[in-house]
Design an enzyme around this catalytic site. Sequence first.
Site, PDB file in Angstrom:
ATOM      1  N   ASP A  93       0.876  -1.133   0.021  1.00 52.90           N
ATOM      2  CA  ASP A  93       0.028   0.109   0.146  1.00 52.90           C
ATOM      3  C   ASP A  93       0.951   1.295  -0.066  1.00 52.90           C
ATOM      4  OD1 ASP A  93       0.933   0.247   2.598  1.00 52.90           O
ATOM      5  OD2 ASP A  93      -0.874  -0.264   3.595  1.00 52.90           O
ATOM      6  N   ASP A 267      -8.320  -7.374   1.198  1.00 54.11           N
ATOM      7  CA  ASP A 267      -7.313  -7.621   2.261  1.00 54.11           C
ATOM      8  C   ASP A 267      -7.832  -6.967   3.503  1.00 54.11           C
ATOM      9  OD1 ASP A 267      -5.479  -4.926   3.287  1.00 54.11           O
ATOM     10  OD2 ASP A 267      -6.892  -4.459   1.504  1.00 54.11           O
ATOM     11  N   CYS A 305     -13.438 -28.082   9.059  1.00 48.94           N
ATOM     12  CA  CYS A 305     -12.080 -27.640   8.478  1.00 48.94           C
ATOM     13  C   CYS A 305     -11.195 -28.571   8.764  1.00 48.94           C
ATOM     14  CB  CYS A 305     -11.728 -26.483   9.483  1.00 48.94           C
ATOM     15  SG  CYS A 305     -10.415 -25.603   8.897  1.00 48.94           S
ATOM     16  N   CYS A 307      -7.792 -27.639   8.277  1.00 45.86           N
ATOM     17  CA  CYS A 307      -6.331 -27.079   8.345  1.00 45.86           C
ATOM     18  C   CYS A 307      -5.708 -28.012   9.092  1.00 45.86           C
ATOM     19  CB  CYS A 307      -6.700 -25.544   8.604  1.00 45.86           C
ATOM     20  SG  CYS A 307      -6.962 -25.339  10.485  1.00 45.86           S
ATOM     21  N   CYS A 310      -6.906 -27.705  12.732  1.00 44.76           N
ATOM     22  CA  CYS A 310      -7.988 -28.505  13.448  1.00 44.76           C
ATOM     23  C   CYS A 310      -7.655 -29.973  12.933  1.00 44.76           C
ATOM     24  CB  CYS A 310      -9.246 -28.399  12.218  1.00 44.76           C
ATOM     25  SG  CYS A 310      -9.955 -26.612  12.705  1.00 44.76           S
ATOM     26  N   HIS A 336      -5.478 -21.119  11.401  1.00 46.64           N
ATOM     27  CA  HIS A 336      -6.932 -21.533  11.038  1.00 46.64           C
ATOM     28  C   HIS A 336      -7.604 -20.246  10.347  1.00 46.64           C
ATOM     29  CE1 HIS A 336     -10.902 -22.835  11.523  1.00 46.64           C
ATOM     30  NE2 HIS A 336     -11.012 -21.873  11.909  1.00 46.64           N
TER      31      HIS A 336
END
Length: 372
Positions: A93, A267, A305, A307, A310, A336
């Site tokens: 940015d 974002d 989930c 991931c 998890c 996560h």
Amino acid sequence: MAIKYELVKEAADCKARLGRLHTPHGIIETPTFMPVGTKATVKTMTPEELKEIGSQIILGNTYHLYLRPGHQLIEEAGGLHKFMNWDGPILTDSGGFQVFSLGDLRKIEEKGVEFRSHIDGSKHFISPEMSIEIQNALGSDIIMAFDECTPYPSDKEYVKNSLERTTRWAERCKDAHKNPHTQALFGIVQGGMYKDLREQSAKELLDLDFPGYAIGGLSVGEPAELMNDVVEFTTPFLPKNKPRYLMGVGSPDYLFEAVIRGIDMADCVLPTRIARNGTVLTSKGKIVVRNAQYKKDFSKLDSQCDCYTCENYSRAYIRHLFNVNEILGLRLTTIHNLYFLLKLMENIRKAIKEDRLMDYRESFYKSYGYIK
């Protein structure tokens, strides 16, 4: 050309688009969510972990990197990609939002903005030219024009003067940009909550012919309905053959609402910030895992989930880590939350491809608790 946007498909049931953004450091499938790496790192995460969870592009922050460690040092290291060991696309940015959020610590002039560092109070000056010089040194794939993000609420005259200065600054940014063939400079549409000013800003920036456009000055405290209304109004003014970026949104509902209005990129620090407070996003809504009710809960954060967190750890264990101030707790919740949003965007892309995005949105909202 630093980037090329390829429009793959337009949704049948809304304004969502499926696309590919070709950059010097890889192709980004859009719509996409971009994790924020403010100070050349996504907090608690390694670049390898970011790749494993599906991050396609990450953000760096011009203001913070200018103050520490300094853009000259990063340039000496071979640029931001090499410095932080990330070989995928990076967006930086302009530093505008951070500078303007300093409030009393800054003074806006036509030349640029004088401000005091939030770190040590030292005086600095960033102009559009300086912002581009810093971003050229960082070597990010996508760089942003220096703009003023007007606060909410702001009166119309102030917003009009501000957006017209933002246009003049955008022109100066374009003139100062030394690497147009390797770094794509995006213009930022401002105009507050005033539709006629949004239209004016978009048209003025289109005349400057940037390779991509962002919508700035939203998600700054206004009601969600107002933000969605402004996005809905503004996106049709932006070219179909260029990427559209809504700055600073990252909750699941904001992402859905942005995408169905034609946004390609978004974002936000939200998933990483709330993770460090012990708050996690799940398919059934948010939970605060450090709360006492999870002391003996040996289930995973989210039953749906897959991931790393998890698959390997329970709510009870993660709660324990937070209670004893172990860094692993922050890492596991961050992994996560980012995975959750990146997977959501992957599912959104799939739904657009299969012409069922609005149905998917409704079923997600019901499960998450947005619709009673």
